[in-house]
Design an enzyme around this catalytic site. Sequence first.
Site, mmCIF file in Angstrom:
data_model
loop_
_atom_site.group_PDB
_atom_site.id
_atom_site.type_symbol
_atom_site.label_atom_id
_atom_site.label_comp_id
_atom_site.label_asym_id
_atom_site.label_seq_id
_atom_site.Cartn_x
_atom_site.Cartn_y
_atom_site.Cartn_z
ATOM 1 N N GLU A 171 42.906 -15.624 10.858
ATOM 2 C CA GLU A 171 42.763 -15.498 12.301
ATOM 3 C C GLU A 171 43.365 -16.751 12.919
ATOM 4 O O GLU A 171 42.934 -17.868 12.622
ATOM 5 C CB GLU A 171 41.298 -15.372 12.712
ATOM 6 C CG GLU A 171 40.695 -14.011 12.449
ATOM 7 C CD GLU A 171 39.270 -13.912 12.960
ATOM 8 O OE1 GLU A 171 38.805 -14.844 13.653
ATOM 9 O OE2 GLU A 171 38.610 -12.918 12.642
ATOM 10 N N ASP B 121 33.761 -19.243 23.212
ATOM 11 C CA ASP B 121 33.816 -20.254 22.162
ATOM 12 C C ASP B 121 32.877 -21.407 22.429
ATOM 13 O O ASP B 121 32.675 -21.828 23.568
ATOM 14 C CB ASP B 121 35.248 -20.790 22.023
ATOM 15 C CG ASP B 121 36.204 -19.723 21.534
ATOM 16 O OD1 ASP B 121 35.864 -19.066 20.535
ATOM 17 O OD2 ASP B 121 37.273 -19.534 22.145
ATOM 18 N N TYR C 219 34.785 -6.664 13.696
ATOM 19 C CA TYR C 219 34.249 -8.021 13.590
ATOM 20 C C TYR C 219 32.841 -7.992 14.176
ATOM 21 O O TYR C 219 32.676 -7.837 15.383
ATOM 22 C CB TYR C 219 35.167 -8.970 14.366
ATOM 23 C CG TYR C 219 34.861 -10.453 14.272
ATOM 24 C CD1 TYR C 219 33.558 -10.949 14.277
ATOM 25 C CD2 TYR C 219 35.898 -11.376 14.205
ATOM 26 C CE1 TYR C 219 33.300 -12.299 14.208
ATOM 27 C CE2 TYR C 219 35.658 -12.747 14.145
ATOM 28 C CZ TYR C 219 34.352 -13.201 14.142
ATOM 29 O OH TYR C 219 34.087 -14.541 14.086
#
Length: 263
Positions: free
Chosen positions: A49, A60, A175
Amino acid sequence: MSRIDAKFADLRAQGKKAFVSYIMAGDPDFDTSLALVKGLPGAGVDVIELGLPFTDPMADGETIQLAGQRALEGGMTLNRTLDLARQFRENDDTTPIVLMGYYNPIYSRGVDTFLKQAKEAGIDGLIIVDLPPEEDAELCIPAQAAGLNFIRLATPTTDNKRLPKVMQNTSGFVYYVSITGITGAAAPEAGDVAPEVARIKAATDLPVIVGFGIRTPEASQAIAAIADGCVVGSAIVSELASGKSVDEVLTFVKTLSDGAHRA
């Protein structure tokens, strides 16, 4: 069959789980991140990734935010990120690369232009965290038409009513975000994650890969054991940020991949 599909087919044939690693393109500089990316397959990484630096990375945590800031301050751009992938492809035509980031740089470039450039650079899939399924016509469907997998995130708050919508145009793998919150937060517990993985696998034939909060070989093994593999990002980025050399970071990555492959 995409490189991602081929990789998971090969892992299944070997009875192995996948180890997926995340690094930020251009962190701390282009040459270092290129050397690191080139070394990842030899450290046991099955899927790479590659983070696309962005000024407002809302999903994030601090570790990845700072990595993105370092990359941007070092002059990293979308063009240079694609060039990094292109240079990696000169010596590796099998390891899948998934570009992970946010929609704004792609929108600014123009979807058709971006997809053509990404495909030419050797990108295999996209994880664009701020595009929900309701916006599939914006990028997801064009990406798949261009031969790129569009990988969706599922989370602990993706309930059974929402899950089919999330799965409908997903490809490559799913994911699963193992905790509620941002990247690099609390470590997941395999006992808590296992029922959620089973629930998602009941809704799709795609591999389910679990990420967020995995920092040790033991955690890598435990999480991979109850899924089709695991993702580690912040722990690897932290090693690089601490000043360790590329070889030292790759040695650490190998311990994590060994854990996943023991599962």
